[in-house]
Motif scaffolding. Sequence first.
Motif, PDB file in Angstrom:
ATOM      1  N   ARG A  19     -22.025 -59.546 -70.174  1.00  0.00           N
ATOM      2  CA  ARG A  19     -23.087 -60.412 -69.650  1.00  0.00           C
ATOM      3  C   ARG A  19     -22.629 -61.244 -68.456  1.00  0.00           C
ATOM      4  O   ARG A  19     -23.444 -61.858 -67.785  1.00  0.00           O
ATOM      5  N   PHE A  20     -21.326 -61.291 -68.220  1.00  0.00           N
ATOM      6  CA  PHE A  20     -20.814 -62.085 -67.115  1.00  0.00           C
ATOM      7  C   PHE A  20     -20.769 -61.268 -65.836  1.00  0.00           C
ATOM      8  O   PHE A  20     -20.555 -60.055 -65.857  1.00  0.00           O
ATOM      9  N   THR A  21     -20.936 -61.948 -64.721  1.00  0.00           N
ATOM     10  CA  THR A  21     -20.786 -61.295 -63.420  1.00  0.00           C
ATOM     11  C   THR A  21     -19.339 -60.873 -63.212  1.00  0.00           C
ATOM     12  O   THR A  21     -19.052 -59.783 -62.710  1.00  0.00           O
ATOM     13  N   VAL A  22     -18.429 -61.770 -63.589  1.00  0.00           N
ATOM     14  CA  VAL A  22     -16.994 -61.468 -63.529  1.00  0.00           C
ATOM     15  C   VAL A  22     -16.527 -61.125 -64.939  1.00  0.00           C
ATOM     16  O   VAL A  22     -16.677 -61.938 -65.852  1.00  0.00           O
ATOM     17  N   PRO A  23     -15.969 -59.942 -65.165  1.00  0.00           N
ATOM     18  CA  PRO A  23     -15.557 -59.542 -66.519  1.00  0.00           C
ATOM     19  C   PRO A  23     -14.441 -60.427 -67.081  1.00  0.00           C
ATOM     20  O   PRO A  23     -13.625 -60.973 -66.342  1.00  0.00           O
TER      21      PRO A  23
END
Length: 317
Positions: A240-244
Motif C-alpha cells: 500500500r506504500f508508494t515506497v516499499p
Amino acid sequence: MTMKCIICNEEKTESKEHIIPKAMGNDNFITNRVCRSCNNKLGSYVDDYFINHFIIKIIRKDRNWVGESGIPIKLFPSNAVDKVSGKHFLFRDDKPIFLPEVILENDVMHVEASSLEEGMKIARKKLDRMGFSAERIEEILKNCSLSEKQTIKPEFSFPANIEWGRFGLAIVKIAYEYTHRCLGDSYLENETARVIRQELFKSIYHENDTSINNNNDFIKYHFIPCNEDMLHIVKNCSERFTVPIRHCLILHKTPDKQLVCDIFLGLINIISFSVLMAEKMASDYLREQMYITLIFDDSSIIDVSPENLVESNFSDK
C-alpha cells in the motif's frame, strides 16, 4: 561523547553502529551506544560471516544491497572446475567462461577454446612464441584441422552450509541492539540481556579465529518459530506504500510474558526470524503494547503503532 557501551559495558566514546548491517541495505538505522572498538569487531567477527554467506549474497545481489564499498557483489570465486567435464572455467561478472587449453604432443598442437576466433588467436600467439614466422604461422593455420564440439553446460558445486552459531549470532545482535533502542538501559538489567551481551562480547574478543563463538545451544535457545502471521501482515501493508518496506523489526510480549523480537529482513521468509529477548517479563515492562519500526527502500525510518501499520495511515509514504 562518552557513553556506556552495551557490548563491553565500559565507558567509552560512542560510534555509529548499524543495527542491521549496512551491507543489508541499511543506511540510517543505527545506535550510538556501541564503542568504536566493539563496533569494528562486531563488523569483523559477527556481521561479516552473515553478510558474506552464500545464501545472503544471492539475496543481496538480487536486491542490489552492495554495502559500504559500493563494489558489485560476486557470488562465485574467480575460477572453478566443471563437475561433469573436469574443464576449468573462469568467472567474469558471475558468468562462467571456458578457460582455453593448449596441448603440445608429438609435434601436434591441440587448442580447445570457446570459439573458433579465440582458438585461432591463441594458436597464433603460441606459434609466435615458438619462433615461427608470420607467413609460416598463417600457412600452418590454413591447413589445420577444425572441429566444433557440443556446447558444454558446466555444473559447479559451492558450499552453502551454515554455521548456525555464527549465523544466528548476527541475528541476535540485531535483536539485542533493537531491544535496547526501544527499552533503553532498563533492559540491560534483565538476566537474558546480560547473557546475550556476554555471548556477543566473548564472540568478538577472542584470542584467535579458531575461538570465535559457535554456541549452537545458545542460538537454539533464543530462536523461536518465526512470526509468519505478522510477516504476512507487513508484506500486505508494504504493497500500500508508494515506497516499499525494506526491513521491519517488531518488539512485543507474548501471552506468557516473554519478550520477543521479530526481524523481517527484506520481508523474505528465509531471512526472517523471531528471537527470545527475555523470559517472564513483568507485565508493565513495555511502555507500549508493541514497538514496530519500518525501514523503507528510500532509507527512511518510521516507528509505527500496530493500528497504523494495519491501516497504512501514512500520508508521506
